[in-house]
Structure formats: C-alpha cells, structure tokens
Write an enzyme that holds these catalytic residues in place. Sequence first.
Site, PDB file in Angstrom:
ATOM      1  N   GLU A  69       8.781  -1.429   1.866  1.00 41.46           N
ATOM      2  CA  GLU A  69       7.380  -1.357   1.486  1.00 41.46           C
ATOM      3  C   GLU A  69       6.457  -1.445   2.684  1.00 41.46           C
ATOM      4  OE1 GLU A  69       7.960  -4.403  -1.294  1.00 41.46           O
ATOM      5  OE2 GLU A  69       8.093  -3.014  -2.970  1.00 41.46           O
ATOM      6  N   VAL A  70       5.272  -0.867   2.496  1.00 44.36           N
ATOM      7  CA  VAL A  70       4.248  -0.958   3.528  1.00 44.36           C
ATOM      8  C   VAL A  70       3.123  -1.813   2.939  1.00 44.36           C
ATOM      9  CG1 VAL A  70       2.657   0.319   5.015  1.00 44.36           C
ATOM     10  CG2 VAL A  70       4.872   1.323   4.396  1.00 44.36           C
ATOM     11  N   ILE A 121       0.820  -1.221   0.000  1.00 43.74           N
ATOM     12  CA  ILE A 121       0.000   0.000   0.000  1.00 43.74           C
ATOM     13  C   ILE A 121       0.848   1.263   0.000  1.00 43.74           C
ATOM     14  CG2 ILE A 121      -2.109  -0.961   1.015  1.00 43.74           C
ATOM     15  CD1 ILE A 121      -1.037   0.044   3.755  1.00 43.74           C
ATOM     16  N   GLY A 161       8.278   3.694   0.894  1.00 41.02           N
ATOM     17  CA  GLY A 161       8.952   4.829   1.519  1.00 41.02           C
ATOM     18  C   GLY A 161      10.442   4.653   1.468  1.00 41.02           C
ATOM     19  N   ASP A 172       9.934  15.191  10.063  1.00 40.00           N
ATOM     20  CA  ASP A 172       9.674  14.847   8.658  1.00 40.00           C
ATOM     21  C   ASP A 172       8.177  14.971   8.365  1.00 40.00           C
ATOM     22  OD1 ASP A 172      10.285  14.125   6.078  1.00 40.00           O
ATOM     23  OD2 ASP A 172      10.424  11.983   6.481  1.00 40.00           O
TER      24      ASP A 172
END
Length: 528
Positions: free
Chosen positions: A241-242, A234, A237, A357
Amino acid sequence: MISTNQLLRIVTWNFFRNLSNMKMKSFTFVVFYICFHIHQTQAELHCHCGGNKPNPFCSSDTCTVEGKGQCYHHIQKMPESGNIYESYGCFTEGTLRSSPFVCKPSTSEYLVQTCCNDEDYCNGEPIFLPPPETTVPEKSGLTSSHQATIISSVAGILLILVVVIFVLVKRRSTIKDPLSSSGSNGSSLSIKEGYVTDNKVSSEFDDWSSGSGAGQPLLVQRTIARQVQLQEVIGKGRYGEVYRGKWRGDENVAVKKFSSRDERSWFREAEIYQTVMLRHENVLGFIAADNKDVGTWTELWLLTEYHENGSLFDYLERTQVDQAGLFKLSISITSGLEHLHMEFLGTQAKPPIAHRDLKSKNILVKKNGECAIADLGLAVRHDSQTDTIDIPLNNKVGTIRYMAPEVLDETLNMRHFDSFKRADIYSLGLVFWEIARRADVGGQALEYELPYFDAVPNDPSVEDMRAVVCGKKQRPTAYPLWEQNDCLRGVYKIMCECWYENCSARLTALRVKKALKKLQDEEGIKIV
Ligand code: ADP
Ligand code: MG
C-alpha cells in the site's frame, strides 16, 4: 576443561587447516558470523586488541566500542610464505558503516574474518595461532578422537543453530541498505541544479544532501523517515500500500510500504531513484528509503513527494481537460520520459533509463497540472561504457495491457538498450490516447476508458493482448469528434507514430516532445 574461546579457536583452526573446500569454508564462517551477530546492540563492548604482528590500532591489549560496534578477529595466511597472521580489535559503528565488508565472511581461502558483539572479549583470546606445522591439539593436549568428537558436536550444534537463527534473523541480516550501496552508476544522492520543488521536506533534504557533499545520506534519510506518521491509504499496487504520511506533523509525503518479502523490489526502486542526476520536475521526487525493525518483521519504506491529485488514471476518471490541459499533461509526461531516457556524459553522468511500466496509474498529476513519472521499480539502466543493462532481479516485465508488440511476442532485443526505450514510447502513445478521450472538444469529452477496453477482457492475459496487438495489429481508435478538431487530430497522429509495429520507426521522446510543442504553437494554445 577447555573454555568456549579455546574450543572455538580449535574449531576455527582445524577448519582453516583441513578444509580445502571453499564452499564449506565460507559456510562455516557464515555460521560463525551469524552466531556472533544475534545481539546487535550493546552499550559498551570490550574486545581483545592486538595480534601476532604490530597492530597500530591497539594502545593496550584491549579496546572498547559503543553502540553497534563489534569485536573482530581476522586470520590471514600469506600465500607465498604460508605464515599466518592474526589480528584482534574493535570496529566502531562508523568504521562498519563506511567499510561494510570488513565483517562479511571472506571469499578468499587466505582470509578468515569474523566479528562479534555478543559478549565482552568474544573475539577470542590473544593467544596466537601456531605456525602451520604445529597442531593445536598437541599443544592443548587433546587426542585426535577428542578433537573429532568436539568438532562434530560443535558442527552439529552450529548446524541446528543456523537453521533457527536463519529463520529468526533472516530478514534483519539480509536486508540490504540501498542507501549505502554504490549501485552500477553510483547511487550517491545528487540534486539537479535548478530543480524547483514546492515541497518543504524535499527542499530541506536537498539542502542537507547537497550541502554536505557525499555526507551521510543514509542517516539523513532515516531521520526524515522516522519523523513521518502514516495517515490514510492513497493507493494500492503490486507490492503493497501507498500512504499519505505527515512529516514533522505538517508536511505531506507519500510512503510506499513494501513487505519484507519484496525486499528486492524496494531495494531496486530506491536504487534507481538515487541514480545520479535523476531529479527532474516530471519524475517523482524521491525523499528517503528506510528499513526498520518492527518487532519480528522489517518494514520497508520508500518516501516520495506527495501529489494530492493522485495518479493520472484517477485524475482522468474524475476530470475532463481543456486543450491547454491536454498539452500540459502530455508534454510534461514526455519531458519526464525524455529525461529518463537521456544519457548525460561527463562528471555528473546519468545513465539512460527505460521505465518498462509506463501507464496512467504510474504517472502522478501535480498541483500545477503537470505530471511526474512514478513507480520506477521495473526500470533498467544502461552502462554505455560496458554496453550492459542492469536488469532488475525480478521477473515482472510491466503491465500486460500496455506491453508493446515486441514484448508480447517476446521478440524484443534485450541486448539493445534502445529496444526498452522504444517499448516505453509505445506505452506513452496509449497514455496520450487515454488523455485525449478526456479532452473537451466543443463542450464534449468521452468517458474515461483504459486502452483496448473494447478489444480485450478486464485483466487481459498476454495471449489476449498478443492476439489483438500482434495478431490483428489493432491499435486504439480515433473518434469522429477528433477528426473535426485540428488539435486532437494532430495528437492522434503523434500517438500513431508512437505505436508503430516496427519499433525503430517510432518517434523518440525528444521527437514526441518537439511534435507536441509544434502542434501547440500552430494551434495557438497557451499553457499557463
Ligand atoms: P506499485 O509499484 O505498487 O504499483 P505505485 O508506486 O505505482 O506502486 O503506487 C500505487 C498507487 O499509489 C499509484 O497509482 C497512485 O495512485 C498512488 N501513489 C503512489 N505514489 C504517490 C504519490 N507520491 N502521491 C500520491 N499518490 C501516490
Ligand atoms: Mg504502479
């Protein structure tokens, strides 16, 4: 022929006696430590038990442990008398979990501690070391040249072993557990009272962790993580991966996977998420962290609540917002940031945290239209008692496009914690601008754009941004559409107060929230 154990004992003894160099000593015992930890699991392990002083934990001269228990061998030299005490015995898995340092190589020149589980009775024979005056070789009948040969060959073999073993077990043996570390502010799990979640896994997790006090958060987190099946990717970054994951087959969770190369980032983010009193409805809800061996590598997982709307960036790209939506998004982000920045004193003390961030890709949109601040990997915490900042152990300092002028020109005062909070406020102003562009004013909204889209190239360098933000002192512009609308004019004014060049003139998160709520009341906008 001398046995392996005797040989080991001779080497240990000689290093202990002859090496004055602390580094060499530590190194030697690191070697021993690693050698004895190759095989981590064993059904039942028998160890020698006893010592040259009474050992209350030994009912006979042997003991037995199961699972990941270990045999230990400790040698302690009393600084004043010079007497040497040895003890042998068993450490159960439970003991090792609650006292993880008992098997770590000692940094004291008076203490040597080794553990092993590679074979039964691997912790040496219970023949105690002679007093310091007596030498082992004399006792064993070895000449000094024999001794030297044995020592140098064993040392040589060990050195080669170290190289091989380091490569093979490096990740296994070095990956720390963020869940068992106490962290500078105590990383025990703490659930803020009144925090409401509609996520089943989170509430179950809350029950477990709050119900059992300090409990065994590590085991609870592991248990949850190991009941998760990964579905689709989904997000992508910095570190990997997420995924959307399914917990026990029906509940969605988000799984951020770090490669073992980024172990520090995983550790740091998990540590920050477990800061006491961190939980808040506008900060992404942490569920668990897990490091598991998958064949030859280690997978590092960070489980959080899943938000199907994705990041604010994704949401704004596809959705326009009405005025109520604009306030809901902006106020909730500000509440999350205010909570991060806030310090609570007392028994449930929370250190102030700066995000470092903040950007639309690191903010998630919840089903109820509010936001949750995510990606705490670069956050810093302040310890007001010692006035210190626990800067993370990596050198990334955020996303260039969102960097405050003082970050770009490196004038940020790192010793002053408020500087980090003020830099967050600058980024918050840019996020408001992104939201405002998508606000529907009289049936019209602007296209989604990133801040400074018209001033810098894609993927701008620090120099590009510095020239615009510090050199030309440019900031994102207001649009004529906004001038005609009291609400957007008001929101733009608040943004401008977030991105003053003089960082001490910027609003605090609390002031931003108050200003937004006042404007919302004045405009008679009701948030449902
Ligand atoms: P990185 O540290 O690698 O930047 P992030 O935590 O920012 O990783 O996540 C990257 C992206 O993954 C986010 O921008 C978002 O699109 C998606 N994402 C992360 N966490 C979640 C979540 N809990 N629910 C839904 N999407 C998420
Ligand atoms: Mg991110």
